[in-house]
Design an enzyme around this catalytic site. Structure first.
Site, PDB file in Angstrom:
ATOM      1  N   GLU A  49       0.862  -1.187   0.000  1.00  0.00           N
ATOM      2  CA  GLU A  49       0.000   0.000   0.000  1.00  0.00           C
ATOM      3  C   GLU A  49       0.889   1.224   0.000  1.00  0.00           C
ATOM      4  OE1 GLU A  49      -2.864   0.370   3.215  1.00  0.00           O
ATOM      5  OE2 GLU A  49      -3.804   2.057   2.177  1.00  0.00           O
ATOM      6  N   CYS A 246      -6.609   0.816   2.824  1.00  0.00           N
ATOM      7  CA  CYS A 246      -7.623   1.889   2.837  1.00  0.00           C
ATOM      8  C   CYS A 246      -7.497   2.826   1.647  1.00  0.00           C
ATOM      9  CB  CYS A 246      -7.512   2.693   4.114  1.00  0.00           C
ATOM     10  SG  CYS A 246      -7.957   1.756   5.566  1.00  0.00           S
ATOM     11  N   ASN A 377     -12.067  -3.274   0.276  1.00  0.00           N
ATOM     12  CA  ASN A 377     -10.941  -3.578   1.166  1.00  0.00           C
ATOM     13  C   ASN A 377     -11.425  -4.018   2.539  1.00  0.00           C
ATOM     14  OD1 ASN A 377      -8.291  -3.554   2.358  1.00  0.00           O
ATOM     15  ND2 ASN A 377      -8.815  -1.575   3.255  1.00  0.00           N
ATOM     16  N   GLU A 378     -11.783  -3.047   3.370  1.00  0.00           N
ATOM     17  CA  GLU A 378     -12.096  -3.382   4.766  1.00  0.00           C
ATOM     18  C   GLU A 378     -13.513  -2.918   5.061  1.00  0.00           C
ATOM     19  OE1 GLU A 378      -9.541  -1.581   7.842  1.00  0.00           O
ATOM     20  OE2 GLU A 378      -8.499  -3.495   7.865  1.00  0.00           O
TER      21      GLU A 378
HETATM   22  O1  AHR Z   1      -2.168  -1.584   6.736  1.00  0.00           O
HETATM   23  C1  AHR Z   1      -2.650  -0.335   7.130  1.00  0.00           C
HETATM   24  C2  AHR Z   1      -4.163  -0.256   7.069  1.00  0.00           C
HETATM   25  O2  AHR Z   1      -4.748  -1.138   7.966  1.00  0.00           O
HETATM   26  C3  AHR Z   1      -4.771  -0.639   5.752  1.00  0.00           C
HETATM   27  O3  AHR Z   1      -4.776   0.401   4.860  1.00  0.00           O
HETATM   28  C4  AHR Z   1      -6.173  -1.010   6.117  1.00  0.00           C
HETATM   29  O4  AHR Z   1      -6.734  -1.942   5.239  1.00  0.00           O
HETATM   30  C5  AHR Z   1      -6.054  -1.490   7.546  1.00  0.00           C
HETATM   31  O5  AHR Z   1      -6.960  -0.869   8.359  1.00  0.00           O
END
Ligand code: AHR
Length: 659
Positions: A49, A246, A377-378
Site C-alpha cells: 500500500e 484503505c 478492502n475493509e
Molecule cells: O495496513 C494499514 C491499514 O490497515 C490498511 O490500509 C487497512 O486496510 C487497515 O486498516
C-alpha cells in the site's frame, strides 16, 4: 532447562499422574506418509500500500517531490531562497503555444531579472539520497520565452550548499520541449537537494522536473528503487496485493483509487492527495501526494518480476467507513463494476481488445495472467454484502475463472466479522480476506484459529496482519522480536491449515524512516538504505520453506498450538525432496525435543536454519540491520528420532533430505 511434562500412565490397572521433570523430552510425531493437502504456491505473499511514503518517496525511484507542481500548494517541496518571483500558472490564458499534460495543468513560470543568485531548489522526499559515482537522469519540460534564458544549471547540493554534481542544459525553444541530462554524484549524501539556477534574463516555464537514479530495478528507465524491489524479490512471494489497504477506498468516493487514472503516460496521470496525508493527527504528512508514477501497469509488471500472482483490490463503491463511509447507491454502481471488468481485460485481454491494446501499447503485449480480483478492502455491514453480490454476478458472468476476494471487515471477530462470514458463506464466497492487528499474545493464543474452520466453506486470505507491540496502529509500536516470533507461532497455524488458508500477507509492507504514518512495518528505508525487520525474516523463512505438501505434526496426537510454549508445522517439498519442520519456542527457556518421523526414508544430510534473539525488545535498525537474521548450518541426520535443542525465543526450520 528442559520442558516439564505431565503424563498419565496406566500401571497395573491404576492411573498415576507422573511428573517427569527435566529428563523428559517432548516427542513430536511427523507423518510423512500422507499429504493432508497441497500447499498453495500463493501461501505467503506481500501486501503493498502507498502508506508511509512506500510509493512516491519509496519504491518509485523519483527523487523530485511535486515534480509537476500539482500539489495543493503548488510550490510545496520547492524553495526560492533569494526571491519569490516564481509563480504558478495554469494552462489557460497562456500566450505561448503549450503542450502541458491535460491532467496536470500547473507549471512553474520563472522570471529572471538582472539580480544574481536566484535559485529554485527541490527538497526531495525528506532529502534525496545520492551515491558517490552513481549516475542520475534528469528530465524536464521547458518553454523559453523568446529564447531569453541562455542556460539552465542543475546542481545536486548538500546542506551547506556544496555542489555534489552538476549539469546544464541550453533551452533552445520557446515552445514546450522535453530536455534531458545526466549527473554523476561526487559524494554520497542522504539529504541532497536539487538546485536550479539560470543564465540570461527573461521568462522561462518549467514542468515535469524529474530526477531518477540510472541504477534502478532491471535498469528500467525511471523505474523502481533497486534495493527495495530486491527485498521483495528475496521473499519469493506467492502474490502481490495492491494498491492497498484503505487507499483503495478513499476518505470519500472521489478520492478512491481509480486504476484507469494510474496508467498511460506518466505525465498524464493526475496527481492527487494521498489519504494518509491527513489520516493521523499525531503523524500529519502534508507533503504526501500520489503521482501514480507507480500505477497499475507497474504493479502488474512488478508482480511478474518478483514471481508473484498479481492481486488487485478495487473500490466497491464504499468510501472508508472509518472516514466518511460515503456510498455509491446500487443504481450508481455501474462504473465501479465496469472498472473491475475492464481491469481484467487490461490484464488478460488479447491485444485486439480495447484494454488489452492499452496494456500492449504500454509495452506488455503478453497478458499478465490475472487470476484474482478483490472487491472492496475493509468494508463491513449489509451495504457491503449488497454491493459484493452485484460485483460477483457481473465478474462471474464474464470471467467465470477469476477468483473473487471478498472482505470480512477490519477485525478478526465481533459483530461485523460474524455477520460478514455468515453472509459470505451463504453466498459460497471463494476467498475471504481477514485482517488482524493484534497483540503478540493474541497471535500466540490464536495459532489454532483455523483448526476448526469449515473445510468446505470459503477459503481464507489472511490479507493484513501484524503483531502490535503497544496497540493497533499506535505510533510507539515496534518491530520487535517478541512480535516477530509471535507471528511465526501463529504462522505455523496458518500453514497447518493450508486446506483453508491459501494466501497470507503481513501489513503494511514499507515505511520511510522520516515520513511514516503507521508502525510496525515489514521493511524500513531512508533515502539511501533499507532493511528487513525481524518480521520480514519471519515472512521470508516461511515463504522460502513453504514446501509443496502439508504433513501432520503432533504431540500426543494434538497439534502444537502453544503447549509448553511450542508451536510447529511440517511440510514436504516434492521438488527438493525434503521434509521441512518449523518449530517456534516462545518460552524464555530452551526446550529439548525429539522428532519421530514416519513414512519417509531420510538421507544423511540436512540443514538447520535458525532465527533467534535474546531479548523480546530486540529489533533490526539502520545501525544494526542484520541483528536478527536467519543463520543456516548443516544438520547431520541421525538414526531414529531427531534430537533438537530449541533455544529460548527461537524459530527453527529443520530441513531433512529424503532418499
Ligand atoms: O495496513 C494499514 C491499514 O490497515 C490498511 O490500509 C487497512 O486496510 C487497515 O486498516
Amino acid at each position: 532447562m528442559k520442558i516439564k511434562l505431565i503424563s498419565t500412565l496406566f500401571i497395573g490397572g491404576l492411573l498415576f499422574s507422573t511428573i517427569y521433570g527435566n529428563a523428559q523430552k517432548a516427542v513430536l510425531e511427523v507423518d510423512a506418509s500422507k499429504t493432508i493437502t497441497k500447499i498453495q504456491p500463493t501461501m505467503f505473499g506481500l501486501f503493498f500500500e502507498d502508506i508511509n511514503f512506500a510509493a512516491d518517496g519509496g519504491l518509485y525511484a523519483e527523487m523530485i517531490k511535486n515534480r509537476s507542481f500539482e500539489f495543493e500548494k503548488p510550490l510545496m517541496g520547492w524553495e526560492q531562497p533569494k526571491s519569490n518571483r516564481s509563480s504558478m500558472n495554469k494552462e489557460s490564458g497562456m500566450a505561448l503555444p503549450i503542450n502541458v499534460a491535460a491532467n496536470n495543468t500547473n507549471f512553474c513560470r520563472v522570471e529572471i531579472n538582472n539580480d544574481k543568485g536566484y535559485a529554485l531548489i527541490n527538497e526531495g522526499f525528506r532529502g534525496m539520497g545520492v551515491k558517490k559515482d552513481a549516475r542520475y537522469n534528469l528530465s524536464f519540460k521547458a518553454a523559453n520565452h523568446k529564447g531569453a534564458i541562455r542556460k539552465i544549471i542543475f546542481q545536486l547540493i548538500d546542506k551547506d550548499q556544496k555542489a555534489l554534481g552538476e549539469t546544464s542544459v541550453v533551452p533552445k525553444s520557446d515552445e514546450w520541449t522535453n530536455y534531458s541530462a545526466q549527473f554523476v554524484a561526487t559524494e554520497t549524501e542522504a539529504k541532497a537537494k536539487l538546485k536550479i539556477t539560470f543564465e540570461g534574463t527573461g521568462t522561462i516555464d518549467l514542468d515535469m522536473i524529474s530526477l531518477f537514479p540510472e541504477d534502478t530495478w532491471k535498469n528500467r528507465k525511471n523505474g523502481l528503487r533497486k534495493d527495495l524491489v530486491q527485498l521483495l524479490y528475496d521473499v519469493k512471494p506467492g502474490f502481490l496485493r495492491f494498491p492497498g489497504g484503505c487507499i483503495v477506498e478513499g476518505r470519500t468516493l472521489s478520492d478512491r483509487y481509480q486504476w484507469k487514472k494510474s496508467i498511460g503516460n506518466v505525465e498524464d496521470r493526475k496527481t492527487m492527495m494521498n489519504r494518509w496525508n491527513v489520516e493521523f493527527n499525531h503523524k500529519l504528512t502534508p507533503d504526501y501526494f500520489q503521482s501514480f508514477g507507480l500505477g497499475f501497469f507497474e504493479y502488474f509488471q512488478l508482480s511478474e518480476d518478483i514471481g508473484a500472482e498479481p492481486l488487485p483490490i478495487l473500490s466497491c463503491g464504499m468510501a472508508c467507513q472509518y472516514n466518511t463511509g460515503e456510498l455509491a447507491s446500487i443504481d450508481e454502481l455501474d462504473p465501479y463494476v465496469k472498472d473491475a471488468l475492464d481491469l481484467i481485460e487490461f490484464a488478460n485481454g488479447a491485444v485486439t481488445t480495447a484494454w488489452g491494446k492499452v496494456r500492449s501499447d504500454m509495452g506488455h503485449p503478453k497478458p499478465f495472467n490475472l487470476k484474482y480480483i478483490g472487491v472492496g478492502n475493509e468494508q463491513w455491514g449489509a451495504d457491503y454484502i449488497e454491493r459484493y453480490k452485484v460485483f460477483e454476478k457481473a465478474i462471474k458472468a464474464k470471467y467465470p475463472n477469476i477468483i473473487i476476494v471478498s472482505g470480512s471487515g477490519p477485525s478478526p471477530d465481533g459483530e461485523h466479522f460474524d455477520y460478514a462470514m455468515n453472509e459470505l458463506k451463504k453466498l459460497n464466497a471463494e476467498l475471504v480476506d481477514e485482517h488482524y492487528y493484534q497483540s503478540p499474545k493474541w497471535f500466540r493464543e490464536n495459532a489454532g484459529r483455523y483448526d476448526n474452520y469449515d473445510r468446505k466453506g470459503p477459503k481464507i486470505f489472511a490479507g493484513e496482519y501484524a503483531a502490535q507491540s503497544v496497540s493497533g496502529a499506535n505510533p510507539n509500536n515496534r518491530n520487535n522480536w517478541e512480535c516477530a516470533f509471535s507471528e511465526a507461532a501463529f504462522m505455523t497455524g496458518l500453514e497447518r491449515n493450508a486446506e483453508v488458508v491459501q494466501l497470507t500477507s503481513y501489513a503494511p509492507l514499507m515505511a520511510h524512516e522520516d515520513a511514516w504514518q503507521w508502525t510496525p512495518d515489514m521493511i524500513w528505508f531512508n533515502n539511501l538504505q533499507s532493511y528487513g525487520s525481524a518480521n520480514y525474516y519471519v515472512q521470508q523463512l516461511f515463504s522460502t520453506n513453504k514446501g509443496t505438501d502439508l504433513l501432520s505434526i503432533t504431540q500426543d496426537g494434538k497439534a502444537l498450538i502453544g503447549q509448553h510454549n511450542l508451536y510447529a508445522s511440517a511440510v514436504k517439498d516434492v521438488n527438493s525432496k525434503e521434509i521441512i519442520v518449523k518449530l517456534v519456542n516462545t518460552a524464555s527457556t530452551a526446550s529439548d525435543i525429539s522428532i519421530d518421523l514416519k513414512g519417509a526414508k531420510l538421507g544423511s544430510k540436512g540443514s538447520l536454519i535458525r532465527l533467534v534473539s535474546a531479548n523480546l525488545q530486540d529489533e533490526n535498525t539502520f545501525a544494526d540491520p542484520k541483528k536478527i537474521t536467519p543463520k543456516q548450518s548443516e544438520y547431520k541426520i541421525t538414526k531414529g528420532n531427531q534430537q533438537l535443542n530449541l533455544p529460548p525465543y527461537s524459530i527453527t526450520v529443520l530441513k531433512l533430505k529424503t532418499i
